[in-house]
Design an enzyme around this catalytic site. Structure first.
Site, mmCIF file in Angstrom:
data_model
loop_
_atom_site.group_PDB
_atom_site.id
_atom_site.type_symbol
_atom_site.label_atom_id
_atom_site.label_comp_id
_atom_site.label_asym_id
_atom_site.label_seq_id
_atom_site.Cartn_x
_atom_site.Cartn_y
_atom_site.Cartn_z
ATOM 1 N N LYS A 168 26.319 33.916 56.893
ATOM 2 C CA LYS A 168 25.785 34.518 55.659
ATOM 3 C C LYS A 168 24.280 34.287 55.581
ATOM 4 C CE LYS A 168 26.152 34.035 50.628
ATOM 5 N NZ LYS A 168 26.558 35.399 50.258
ATOM 6 N N TRP A 180 44.991 36.697 43.729
ATOM 7 C CA TRP A 180 43.660 36.244 44.124
ATOM 8 C C TRP A 180 43.582 34.726 44.283
ATOM 9 C CZ3 TRP A 180 40.394 40.159 40.712
ATOM 10 C CH2 TRP A 180 40.385 41.396 41.356
ATOM 11 N N GLU A 206 47.073 45.463 45.349
ATOM 12 C CA GLU A 206 46.637 44.863 46.618
ATOM 13 C C GLU A 206 47.740 44.217 47.437
ATOM 14 O OE1 GLU A 206 43.404 42.262 45.922
ATOM 15 O OE2 GLU A 206 42.206 43.881 45.054
ATOM 16 N N HIS A 211 29.949 51.136 39.547
ATOM 17 C CA HIS A 211 29.462 50.487 40.768
ATOM 18 C C HIS A 211 28.077 50.964 41.155
ATOM 19 C CE1 HIS A 211 33.856 50.210 40.710
ATOM 20 N NE2 HIS A 211 33.624 48.994 41.162
ATOM 21 N N CYS A 219 35.273 50.242 34.968
ATOM 22 C CA CYS A 219 35.546 48.832 35.287
ATOM 23 C C CYS A 219 34.608 47.966 34.443
ATOM 24 C CB CYS A 219 35.357 48.582 36.793
ATOM 25 S SG CYS A 219 36.110 47.049 37.366
HETATM 26 N N1 GLN Z 1 37.967 42.508 32.152
HETATM 27 C C1 GLN Z 1 37.364 42.393 33.429
HETATM 28 C C2 GLN Z 1 35.878 42.707 33.353
HETATM 29 O O1 GLN Z 1 35.514 43.573 32.641
HETATM 30 C C3 GLN Z 1 37.999 43.302 34.424
HETATM 31 C C4 GLN Z 1 37.365 43.176 35.782
HETATM 32 C C5 GLN Z 1 38.040 43.967 36.860
HETATM 33 O O2 GLN Z 1 38.707 44.918 36.597
HETATM 34 N N2 GLN Z 1 37.845 43.578 38.097
HETATM 35 O O3 GLN Z 1 35.093 42.123 34.032
HETATM 36 ZN ZN ZN Z 2 38.299 47.043 37.224
#
Ligand code: GLN
Ligand code: ZN
Length: 756
Positions: free
Chosen positions: A19, A564, A608, A698, A730
């Protein structure tokens, strides 16, 4: 006496050197030559540690600057023109494929990344198009053999197999299938074998994890003919076809008939591999993967010896179930961990020792039982079993007593909806976000100062409260309808709950490569999981006290917490998931009691860990995963609205299961996939409410009002104005504040326009 092997070693180094050197190179702090030299040093260390631990068969070409699939794309010259044409060095082209290239007049995006089978590692997806010209390119595969030789280390070069490579590639030519390229690719693999032949290596290891997935008759036929072609020209090479992450039930017999010398089988995740051997026999040398390359527990030698005993009719070598890429480097890096816990664990370097131990006791016949190695190992396994601090009989009892009614809310959705409309009194097209707001440097600093003791708990709480005050005000100004508290107290959505539940431990340096230079440090589930006290209630209650609008509570769901983390091996995933579910259930109910009207339970990682074979989806996973989620919200009143969030857009195959989870509202990713998801929801005739993300978080880009308008109108058409929520796709954690607020303002403005 049998021999030992390692499928592949990790690449990041003891101190995450990889890294550091690559990031320094990206920042132009070191030159390309310096990077190459540092990488060489790192490979040397990794080969030597395996050799010094007496591993007989060590891999070369398991190193990568970024990713092994990307290396293979490079080797086969599967390099899209937009990268080929860049006026930069080969290494820079390689990194451009991984990370994109923005300099001077060039602006090329990175190739897509996907999860590598059922791991949390991501590979760079190869792209085959009209221009692809298959030919050998680059020398890494060959030069690493020589490089190791010069250190007096013999290696078995490893290469991703032609089927797995083609199958995982994105083929952009209309009407073409992976096997339309198999002749071309077979020629290249023959060329590769010819080049390796003169180097006198023990084995050429061809990795085909693709063989553990469902294979239809056409694929099988194509695979066999592809391999027959390659193997007819294998020369003096000894070929090991290596598989991992599952069993090879669909192609076992066919592989046995191929002219290969050895077959690599995963006896950890490959539940049927032993049966296959017992049923159909075996004519190859077996590379027996008994040491779990994906988990961090000390091997129970009793179990491994039992597997090896079943192979005793055959010649076999002892090694890892898959590459050690998926576990941290060494326990030596864990200075502060409880000694007892430490003894339960085994990271990559310790696993080398286990492999050699097994070889040793395997050679003792029945006497192994009295050997020190075995006795010591069993002592640790027993200690762990008997460690009462890891057992919580209340929780076990509760899990045992889970019954059908624990999976159901008071009433079905149509009734809940009427009650909720009344209770929540939201406008149509309600606007909200997914939970987190940008985690700027000041927030990270506050958390860090708490950890190092620079500030005390009270100061910390007050500082976070200031952040909450601010973000509530910001959301009110923007005009959002359902607010969030911003998740400033959370470093990571799983780590945070792990830290606040009993049954988890954390490493200091247990880094595992996620992609390229990025790593994750998963929590370890060490014992039964329980919630001692409310975790999020004070924060959410505080946020709610600051506004008249509704603040939604924000939790991570049981399946995501499990997926995770490093799971236990002594109880089932199902049981762990139920334990977490019961803890989260208590939290949900405490939030409700505190007057919180909407509660979101994120299941970002649900998809996943879908088993690799479709026939296993329900039985081995979805069945309990969905029930776990249902447990978390079975205790709330009809009026309380449950949301859930999912982080991906590939839904069609599990949408019925998502529906079964019975959340009142789901938010999902949609913006990136041309609203395919929205079509799907509409065709599915989904009765509940949903918020397919209206923009992609993103990217830092601020979408215009026109763009929002176009997307929202389509969503209204497909989903209906009474069932649609308006939100990003997200959490906003990784974004900057300015772009976030501007995007949300545009989003709300457009939603309001439609509403009026
Ligand atoms: N509640 C989380 C956030 O907003 C959801 C994150 C995710 O979906 N990876 O960060
Ligand atoms: Zn998400």
């Amino acid at each position: 006496m049998t021999k030992t092997y390692v499928t592949g070693f990790l690449r990041i180094g003891k101190e995450r050197e990889l890294k550091k050197i690559t990031e320094n190179y990206f920042k132009s702090i070191i030159s390309e030559e310096e990077l190459i030299a540092a990488a060489k040093e790192l490979r040397k260390k990794h080969w030597e540690i395996q050799k010094n631990n007496n591993i007989d068969y060590i891999s070369s070409n398991d190193f990568s600057f970024y990713d092994g699939m990307l290396d293979t794309s490079f080797l086969l010259n599967v390099i899209p023109k937009r990268y080929k044409d860049l006026p930069v060095s080969e290494l820079e082209k390689y990194f451009a494929m991984a990370r994109g290239y923005q300099k001077n007049d060039y602006d090329v995006k990175a190739l897509e990344m996907k999860k590598w089978f059922n791991t949390n590692y991501h590979y760079v997806v190869p792209e085959i198009d009209e221009d692809t010209e298959f030919k050998l390119n680059g020398i890494k595969l060959f030069s690493e053999i020589d490089e190791a030789k010069s250190l007096n280390i013999d290696t078995k070069p490893v290469i991703i197999g032609p089927y797995t490579f083609l199958k995982l590639s994105k083929i952009l030519v209309e009407g073409k299938n992976w096997y339309d390229y198999s002749d071309k690719v077979a020629e290249l693999y023959i060329e590769i074998l010819q080049k390796i032949e003169s180097k006198n290596v023990s084995f050429v290891q061809i990795d085909e994890p693709g063989f553990v997935m469902d294979l239809d008759d056409i694929s099988k036929k194509e695979i066999i003919s592809l391999y027959n072609k390659i193997l007819s020209k294998k020369g003096n090479n000894k070929i090991l076809i290596n598989t991992y992450f599952g069993d090879i039930r669909d192609i076992y017999n066919e592989l046995q008939k191929l002219d290969i010398d050895a077959i690599g089988l995963d006896f950890v995740e490959g539940i049927k591999n032993i049966e296959l051997i017992e049923q159909y026999g075996n004519s190859k040398l077996i590379f027996a993967g008994v040491i779990n390359g994906k988990n961090i527990w000390r091997n129970n030698y009793e179990n491994s010896i039992k597997i090896l005993e079943k192979l005793n009719k055959y010649e076999y070598y002892i090694g890892t179930s898959c590459s050690l890429l998926h576990v941290p480097y060494s326990l030596e890096n864990e200075k502060n961990m409880d000694k007892e816990y430490l003894s339960y664990l085994s990271f990559a370097v310790e696993k080398l020792g286990e492999i050699v131990d097994l070889k040793e006791i395997d050679s003792m016949g029945n006497d192994y039982i009295n050997s020190n190695i075995y006795i010591e190992n069993q002592k640790i396994i027993q200690n762990k079993k008997n460690n009462i601090s890891l057992i919580n009989s209340d929780v076990r009892e509760k899990v045992k007593n889970v019954e059908n009614s624990d999976f159901y809310r008071k009433n079905e959705f149509p009734i809940r909806k009427i009650v909720q409309n009344d209770y929540l009194n939201l406008p149509i097209l309600p606007t909200t976000t997914i939970g987190s707001f940008p985690q700027t440097n000041d927030v990270r600093k506050i958390r860090k100062e708490l950890k190092t003791g620079q500030i005390n708990g009270e100061t910390y709480i007050n500082l976070i409260k200031e952040k909450i005050d601010n973000i509530i005000k910001v959301q009110e100004d923007i005009g959002l309808d359902v607010l969030v508290h911003g998740e400033y107290e959370r470093n990571d959505m799983v780590e945070y709950f792990g830290e606040n539940l009993s049954g988890f431990i954390f490493t200091e340096n247990g880094w595992v490569q996620s992609y390229g230079t990025r790593g994750v440090k998963p929590p370890i589930i060490i014992g039964d999981i329980s919630r001692e006290k409310a975790i999020t209630v004070d924060w959410i209650k505080y946020a709610q006290s600051k506004t008249d609008r509704i603040v939604k509570g924000m939790l991570t769901g049981p399946v995501t917490i499990l997926n995770w983390s490093f799971p236990r091996e002594d109880i089932s995933n199902e049981e762990m998931s139920y334990q977490i579910a019961l803890a989260i259930k208590d939290e949900v109910e405490d939030l409700e009691k505190a007057g919180i009207k909407i509660i979101q339970i994120d299941e970002a990682a649900l998809r996943e860990k879908l088993p690799l074979r479709k026939e296993d989806w329900n039985k081995l996973y979805l069945n309990w995963a969905i029930k776990s989620f249902r447990i978390t919200c079975s205790g709330v009143e009809n009026k309380t609205q449950i949301h859930s969030h999912f982080c991906y857009s590939e839904f069609s195959d599990i949408f019925a299961d998502i529906d079964e989870m019975d959340a009142d509202v789901i938010t999902i990713e949609a913006a990136k996939s041309d609203l395919k998801m929205v079509d799907f929801i509409s065709k599915f005739n989904y009765k509940k409410e949903s918020g397919p993300g209206v923009y992609d978080i993103h990217s830092p880009r601020v979408p215009t009002e026109e763009e929002f308008g176009e997307i929202i109108i389509k969503m209204i058409e497909k989903i209906g104005k009474d069932k649609l929520w308006i939100n990003p796709d997200c959490g906003l954690k990784t974004r900057g504040e300015k772009e976030t607020y501007e995007s949300l303002k545009n989003m709300v403005k457009v939603a309001n326009k439609f509403r009026n």
